[in-house]
Design an enzyme around this catalytic site. Structure first.
Site, PDB file in Angstrom:
ATOM      1  N   SER A  50      54.286  27.999  41.143  1.00  0.00           N
ATOM      2  CA  SER A  50      53.648  26.803  41.150  1.00  0.00           C
ATOM      3  C   SER A  50      52.796  27.209  39.479  1.00  0.00           C
ATOM      4  O   SER A  50      52.958  28.264  38.964  1.00  0.00           O
ATOM      5  CB  SER A  50      52.185  26.849  41.873  1.00  0.00           C
ATOM      6  OG  SER A  50      51.441  27.935  41.741  1.00  0.00           O
ATOM      7  N   ILE A  52      51.660  27.471  35.806  1.00  0.00           N
ATOM      8  CA  ILE A  52      52.294  27.883  34.589  1.00  0.00           C
ATOM      9  C   ILE A  52      53.684  28.562  34.827  1.00  0.00           C
ATOM     10  O   ILE A  52      54.750  28.411  34.090  1.00  0.00           O
ATOM     11  CB  ILE A  52      51.391  28.980  33.707  1.00  0.00           C
ATOM     12  CG1 ILE A  52      50.349  28.036  33.195  1.00  0.00           C
ATOM     13  CG2 ILE A  52      52.207  29.467  32.722  1.00  0.00           C
ATOM     14  CD1 ILE A  52      49.115  28.886  32.429  1.00  0.00           C
ATOM     15  N   TYR A 205      38.091  39.813  36.501  1.00  0.00           N
ATOM     16  CA  TYR A 205      39.438  39.411  35.989  1.00  0.00           C
ATOM     17  C   TYR A 205      39.494  39.385  34.474  1.00  0.00           C
ATOM     18  O   TYR A 205      40.503  39.734  34.013  1.00  0.00           O
ATOM     19  CB  TYR A 205      39.357  37.855  36.383  1.00  0.00           C
ATOM     20  CG  TYR A 205      40.578  36.871  35.954  1.00  0.00           C
ATOM     21  CD1 TYR A 205      41.559  37.019  36.764  1.00  0.00           C
ATOM     22  CD2 TYR A 205      40.859  36.013  34.935  1.00  0.00           C
ATOM     23  CE1 TYR A 205      42.768  36.368  36.531  1.00  0.00           C
ATOM     24  CE2 TYR A 205      41.607  35.375  34.529  1.00  0.00           C
ATOM     25  CZ  TYR A 205      42.671  35.588  35.541  1.00  0.00           C
ATOM     26  OH  TYR A 205      43.774  34.887  35.011  1.00  0.00           O
ATOM     27  N   LYS A 209      42.440  41.242  32.173  1.00  0.00           N
ATOM     28  CA  LYS A 209      43.172  40.786  31.280  1.00  0.00           C
ATOM     29  C   LYS A 209      42.936  41.471  29.925  1.00  0.00           C
ATOM     30  O   LYS A 209      43.915  41.344  29.303  1.00  0.00           O
ATOM     31  CB  LYS A 209      42.622  39.345  30.900  1.00  0.00           C
ATOM     32  CG  LYS A 209      42.778  38.268  32.301  1.00  0.00           C
ATOM     33  CD  LYS A 209      44.401  38.466  32.644  1.00  0.00           C
ATOM     34  CE  LYS A 209      44.526  37.435  33.909  1.00  0.00           C
ATOM     35  NZ  LYS A 209      46.190  37.543  33.937  1.00  0.00           N
TER      36      LYS A 209
END
Length: 335
Positions: A50, A52, A205, A209
Site C-alpha cells: 500500500s 508509497i 519514530y 529515521k
C-alpha cells in the site's frame, strides 16, 4: 532547542513537503530521465502492499522490472500484486511474506533469498511503523526500533545480509525511505530502544529515521561499489499516515501529497542514470540532494556516537542470527 527545531521544521514542511511543494519542485524535473526500461533488473521493495511502497512497485513494474514485494500482511500483498499485474501487464511480480519487526525471520529471509536468486539490483527499504505505546517484540526489542532500524535493517539486518548479493549485480543501489521528522532529532546511541523517560511515539519514530540517515552515510563509506541513498517523500496521504497520525492527517487534508508523488523520488533514485551519478550516502527530497540537518539545530553526531551506534547494531544483528529456543533469553530492552 527542541521547540526551535519543531517550529523551523513545520514551517519548512508547509512550504516544501505538501502537495504544492511537490508541484513547485516538479517544474524543474527532467521528464526524459525516466524514459528507461529495466527488464531483467530485480528490485526488492519492503512494505509494498500500500501507499508509497505500492506506488513504487507499480512504477517499476511498468518499466519492466522484476519486483519482489516484502510484506507483513500476505492477503493485502496478494491483492496489491493482482492490481500491479493487471495494470502493468508485468507478471514478474512476487510476494514474500515477512514481518520486519521479527529480526531472526528477517535474517532467515535474506539468507534464503541469496540462495534462490543469483542477483539483486536494487533494495528499497520502505516499510516502517509508528507505535505510540512502548511495546517489545518476541526478542525483547522495542518495536519501532526493531522495524525501522534493526529489522528494517534492512536497514541493518536485511541490508547487511543482502550486500554480498547486491555487489554481484550491475549498478546496485539501496534506497531508504525516511521522514523529514528526522530533522528534529539528534542521534541518541545511549537509548536506542527508547527505555528512558516518557515514551513519545512520534519522536521515537523521528529518532529511528535519524538512525536511518546515519546508517546510509556509513554504508556509503564502507561499500563504495553500491550506491546508497535516503529520501524524504514529503507529507503523503497514505494508510500509514492516516492510521498513525489521524489528527495530522485530518488537519492537512488536501494539502497532503498523493502516494505517487511521495514515491516519485524513490522511483527516480531506483531507475535513472542521473541518480546513479550522484554521490552515494546523500539525503534526497524531490529528486535533489538536500541538507540532512536544519541550520543551527545541533543534530550532527560525533564520530564516537556513530561508532557506538554501529557497534550496538552489529551486536544485536549477530544475536538475531542465532537460533531461538524457549530457554534463550530475550535482549535486554534497556541495552
Amino acid at each position: 532547542m527542541s521547540f526551535y527545531r519543531n517550529i523551523v521544521w513545520f514551517l519548512k514542511g508547509i512550504h516544501e513537503y505538501t502537495r504544492s511543494g511537490y508541484e513547485q519542485a516538479a517544474k524543474h524535473f527532467v521528464a526524459k530521465e525516466l524514459d528507461v526500461a529495466v527488464v531483467g533488473r530485480s528490485f526488492i521493495i519492503t512494505g509494498a502492499n500500500s501507499g508509497i511502497g505500492k506506488a513504487t512497485a507499480m512504477a517499476i513494474a511498468k518499466k519492466g522490472g522484476t519486483v519482489h514485494m516484502l510484506c507483513r500482511n500476505k492477503e493485502r500483498a496478494e491483492k496489491a500484486k493482482e492490481d500491479i499485474v493487471r495494470e502493468t501487464g508485468n507478471t514478474e511480480v512476487y510476494v514474500h511474506h515477512l514481518d520486519m519487526s521479527e529480526t531472526h525471520k528477517v535474517w532467515e529471509f535474506a539468507e534464503s533469498f541469496k540462495m534462490q536468486y543469483p542477483s539483486l539490483n536494487v533494495l528499497i527499504n520502505n516499510a516502517g511503523c509508528m507505535v505510540n505505546k512502548r511495546e517489545v517484540n518476541d526478542d525483547g526489542l522495542e518495536k519501532n526500533f526493531a522495524t525501522n532500524t534493526l529489522g528494517k535493517t534492512y536497514l541493518y539486518l536485511l541490508t547487511q545480509s543482502l550486500i554480498p548479493l547486491l555487489q554481484k549485480s550491475r549498478d546496485p543501489r539501496v534506497i531508504t525511505v525516511t521522514s523529514g521528522g528526522m530533522l528534529v532529532q539528534k542521534l541518541q546511541p545511549d537509548d536506542l530502544q527508547s527505555a528512558k523517560g516518557s515514551f513519545d511515539g512520534t519522536m521515537v519514530y523521528a529518532q529511528n529515521k535519524r538512525q536511518q540517515v546515519v546508517l546510509t552515510e556509513q554504508w556509503a563509506k564502507h561499500h563504495p561499489t553500491i550506491h546508497f541513498s535516503v529520501m524524504h517523500p514529503g507529507w503523503a496521504d497514505t494508510p500509514a499516515v492516516s492510521a498513525s497520525m489521524p489528527q495530522f492527517h485530518q488537519m492537512m487534508g488536501d494539502r497532503l501529497r498523493s502516494a505517487e508523488q511521495g514515491a516519485d523520488t524513490v522511483v527516480w533514485l531506483a531507475l535513472t542514470r542521473a541518480a546513479g551519478k550522484t554521490r552515494s550516502g546523500k539525503f534526497f527530497q524531490d529528486r535533489r540532494v538536500v541538507p540532512a540537518h536544519l541550520p543551527l539545530a545541533w543534530t550532527h553526531s560525533s564520530p564516537e556516537e556513530v561508532r557506538s551506534f554501529m557497534t550496538q547494531l552489529e551486536i544485536l544483528a549477530q544475536a538475531a542470527k542465532q537460533p531461538r529456543t524457549d530457554t534463550q533469553p530475550s535482549f535486554d530492552p534497556t541495552y
